[in-house]
Design an enzyme around this catalytic site. Structure first.
Site, PDB file in Angstrom:
ATOM      1  N   LYS A  78      41.607  44.678  33.664  1.00 34.48           N
ATOM      2  CA  LYS A  78      40.407  43.865  33.934  1.00 34.48           C
ATOM      3  C   LYS A  78      39.130  44.696  34.150  1.00 34.48           C
ATOM      4  CE  LYS A  78      42.041  39.524  35.894  1.00 34.48           C
ATOM      5  NZ  LYS A  78      42.044  38.692  37.095  1.00 34.48           N
ATOM      6  N   ASP A  84      37.332  33.768  36.654  1.00 34.02           N
ATOM      7  CA  ASP A  84      38.007  33.587  37.948  1.00 34.02           C
ATOM      8  C   ASP A  84      37.051  32.942  38.958  1.00 34.02           C
ATOM      9  OD1 ASP A  84      40.492  34.535  37.290  1.00 34.02           O
ATOM     10  OD2 ASP A  84      40.051  36.605  37.866  1.00 34.02           O
TER      11      ASP A  84
HETATM   12  P1  NAP Z   1      43.528  43.739  44.000  1.00 33.73           P
HETATM   13  O1  NAP Z   1      42.306  43.995  43.207  1.00 33.73           O
HETATM   14  O2  NAP Z   1      44.641  44.721  43.982  1.00 33.73           O
HETATM   15  O3  NAP Z   1      43.041  43.516  45.536  1.00 33.73           O
HETATM   16  C1  NAP Z   1      43.928  43.221  46.564  1.00 33.73           C
HETATM   17  C2  NAP Z   1      43.231  43.227  47.916  1.00 33.73           C
HETATM   18  O4  NAP Z   1      44.243  42.990  48.893  1.00 33.73           O
HETATM   19  C3  NAP Z   1      42.575  44.551  48.294  1.00 33.73           C
HETATM   20  O5  NAP Z   1      41.538  44.303  49.215  1.00 33.73           O
HETATM   21  C4  NAP Z   1      43.723  45.278  48.993  1.00 33.73           C
HETATM   22  O6  NAP Z   1      43.316  46.241  49.941  1.00 33.73           O
HETATM   23  C5  NAP Z   1      44.371  44.138  49.737  1.00 33.73           C
HETATM   24  N1  NAP Z   1      45.786  44.434  49.963  1.00 33.73           N
HETATM   25  C6  NAP Z   1      46.740  44.607  49.031  1.00 33.73           C
HETATM   26  N2  NAP Z   1      47.934  44.860  49.620  1.00 33.73           N
HETATM   27  C7  NAP Z   1      47.695  44.875  50.954  1.00 33.73           C
HETATM   28  C8  NAP Z   1      48.513  45.078  52.096  1.00 33.73           C
HETATM   29  N3  NAP Z   1      49.820  45.333  51.976  1.00 33.73           N
HETATM   30  N4  NAP Z   1      47.946  45.008  53.325  1.00 33.73           N
HETATM   31  C9  NAP Z   1      46.625  44.760  53.440  1.00 33.73           C
HETATM   32  N5  NAP Z   1      45.782  44.541  52.398  1.00 33.73           N
HETATM   33  C10 NAP Z   1      46.328  44.586  51.168  1.00 33.73           C
HETATM   34  O7  NAP Z   1      44.198  42.368  43.586  1.00 33.73           O
HETATM   35  P2  NAP Z   1      43.445  41.064  43.041  1.00 33.73           P
HETATM   36  O8  NAP Z   1      43.399  41.105  41.570  1.00 33.73           O
HETATM   37  O9  NAP Z   1      42.191  40.902  43.811  1.00 33.73           O
HETATM   38  O10 NAP Z   1      44.507  39.907  43.422  1.00 33.73           O
HETATM   39  C11 NAP Z   1      44.705  39.548  44.769  1.00 33.73           C
HETATM   40  C12 NAP Z   1      45.557  38.289  44.858  1.00 33.73           C
HETATM   41  O11 NAP Z   1      44.892  37.206  44.237  1.00 33.73           O
HETATM   42  C13 NAP Z   1      46.928  38.409  44.176  1.00 33.73           C
HETATM   43  O12 NAP Z   1      47.861  37.743  44.966  1.00 33.73           O
HETATM   44  C14 NAP Z   1      46.706  37.671  42.872  1.00 33.73           C
HETATM   45  O13 NAP Z   1      47.908  37.111  42.369  1.00 33.73           O
HETATM   46  C15 NAP Z   1      45.762  36.570  43.317  1.00 33.73           C
HETATM   47  N6  NAP Z   1      44.952  36.043  42.213  1.00 33.73           N
HETATM   48  C16 NAP Z   1      45.044  34.710  41.952  1.00 33.73           C
HETATM   49  C17 NAP Z   1      44.300  34.163  40.933  1.00 33.73           C
HETATM   50  C18 NAP Z   1      44.429  32.694  40.635  1.00 33.73           C
HETATM   51  O14 NAP Z   1      44.006  32.261  39.571  1.00 33.73           O
HETATM   52  N7  NAP Z   1      44.968  31.916  41.549  1.00 33.73           N
HETATM   53  C19 NAP Z   1      43.433  34.966  40.169  1.00 33.73           C
HETATM   54  C20 NAP Z   1      43.340  36.336  40.472  1.00 33.73           C
HETATM   55  C21 NAP Z   1      44.114  36.863  41.507  1.00 33.73           C
HETATM   56  P3  NAP Z   1      43.301  47.811  49.588  1.00 33.73           P
HETATM   57  O15 NAP Z   1      42.084  47.987  48.731  1.00 33.73           O
HETATM   58  O16 NAP Z   1      43.223  48.459  50.902  1.00 33.73           O
HETATM   59  O17 NAP Z   1      44.580  48.090  48.847  1.00 33.73           O
END
Ligand code: NAP
Length: 285
Positions: free
Chosen positions: A72, A108
């Protein structure tokens, strides 16, 4: 049953891995319902093959494609143009190809906002709190800013890492960023009208995980959302319901981002009710 012909226009999703993507089934159902001679397929693209794959999409005269993890952000420099949303969010989930020119979009943001509006949540003037600050959070916060949210507070485990990623938004709204154990963050939770978990904490198979919030602080009047859709009800949303809050999982956002992508490619409204039904059937099997 879709019958492809020599005139069929090609769409798809690139990611790695991509076999768990729900988009091919959801988008194919929508395409069939819309009576379009289009195909939508999942295409695994290894990170080191991204540039070659993107050039290939153009050479094969695809009319567009979706982009998922891990491409992405990496795809940005490979595109000819970006729409305002994609530029602000710094991530692309949809590409349209016209006359060999590739334009990147991020649906999104509109996906989350449309899902929220369909739940009759009026965003203007509200105080929002997000947990996590990754790619999805930036899409959500940009959508909320564009809709006139009054304040935005973000709680994360590592604020120093996140600060530079939020700099682009400062010209539009001052965002408060805290470690989620800080007192100031607790105080923002007390005043929140909308609380959104954007971390993957609680996603299957780790369903007992939860972003750390003290539910005693959150008003039962607040609207609580989780971007996760597997499981359907995360521990975060279960706790919110026990607290008396209205809730929304990530299903609506997933459907609406897909519908917005279809609109970019076809300039037509997508059948979101059918897409929701198909998505639920997939999630329940
Ligand atoms: P990402 O870019 O990897 O970001 C994840 C965020 O969560 C970061 O702030 C990360 O912090 C934090 N995080 C991850 N693991 C953690 C942990 N164990 N403890 C504390 N903080 C944690 O991921 P993303 O693309 O934003 O996606 C995040 C979520 O949204 C996922 O569950 C994804 O499936 C969901 N999502 C849903 C949709 C939908 O259409 N419904 C669309 C997109 C995403 P750090 O930077 O410190 O690692």
């Amino acid at each position: 049953m879709i019958k492809h012909t020599g005139r069929t226009k090609n769409l798809g999703v690139i990611g790695y891995p991509v076999e768990h993507s729900l988009s091919p089934t959801m988008q194919s159902a929508a395409i069939e319902e819309m009576g379009l001679d289009y195909s939508y397929v999942a295409m695994p693209v290894r990170p080191e093959a991204l540039e070659e794959a993107v050039r290939g999409m153009s050479a094969l005269e695809f009319i567009g494609f979706n982009v998922t993890i891990p491409h992405k952000m990496k795809i940005l420099p490979l595109l000819d143009a970006l729409d305002e949303n994609a530029k602000m969010i710094g991530a692309v989930n949809t590409v349209r190809i016209q006359d060999g020119k590739l334009t990147g979009y991020n649906t999104d943001s509109i996906g989350f906002i449309t899902a929220l509006k369909k739940r009759d949540f009026a965003i203007r003037g509200k105080r929002a709190v997000l947990l996590g600050a990754g790619g999805a959070a930036r899409a959500v916060l940009w959508g909320l800013i564009a809709q006139g949210v009054a304040s935005l507070t973000i709680g994360v485990r590592n604020p120093d890492k996140v600060k530079p990623l939020l700099a682009a938004f400062a010209a539009h709204l001052s965002i408060s960023l805290f470690h989620w154990e800080e007192e100031a963050f607790r105080s923002a939770l007390e005043k929140a009208d909308l609380v959104v978990n954007t971390t993957p904490l609680g996603m299957a198979p780790h369903i007992e995980a939860m972003a750390p919030v003290d539910w005693r602080l959150i008003s039962p009047q607040a609207f609580v959302s989780d971007l996760i859709y597997v499981p359907e009800t995360t521990k975060f949303l279960r706790m919110a319901r026990e607290n008396g809050n209205r809730t929304m999982n990530g299903e609506g956002m997933l459907v609406e981002q897909g519908a917005a992508a279809l609109k970019i490619w076809t300039e037509r409204e997508a059948p979101t009710q059918l897409m929701t039904k198909v998505l639920r059937e997939m999630l329940n099997t």
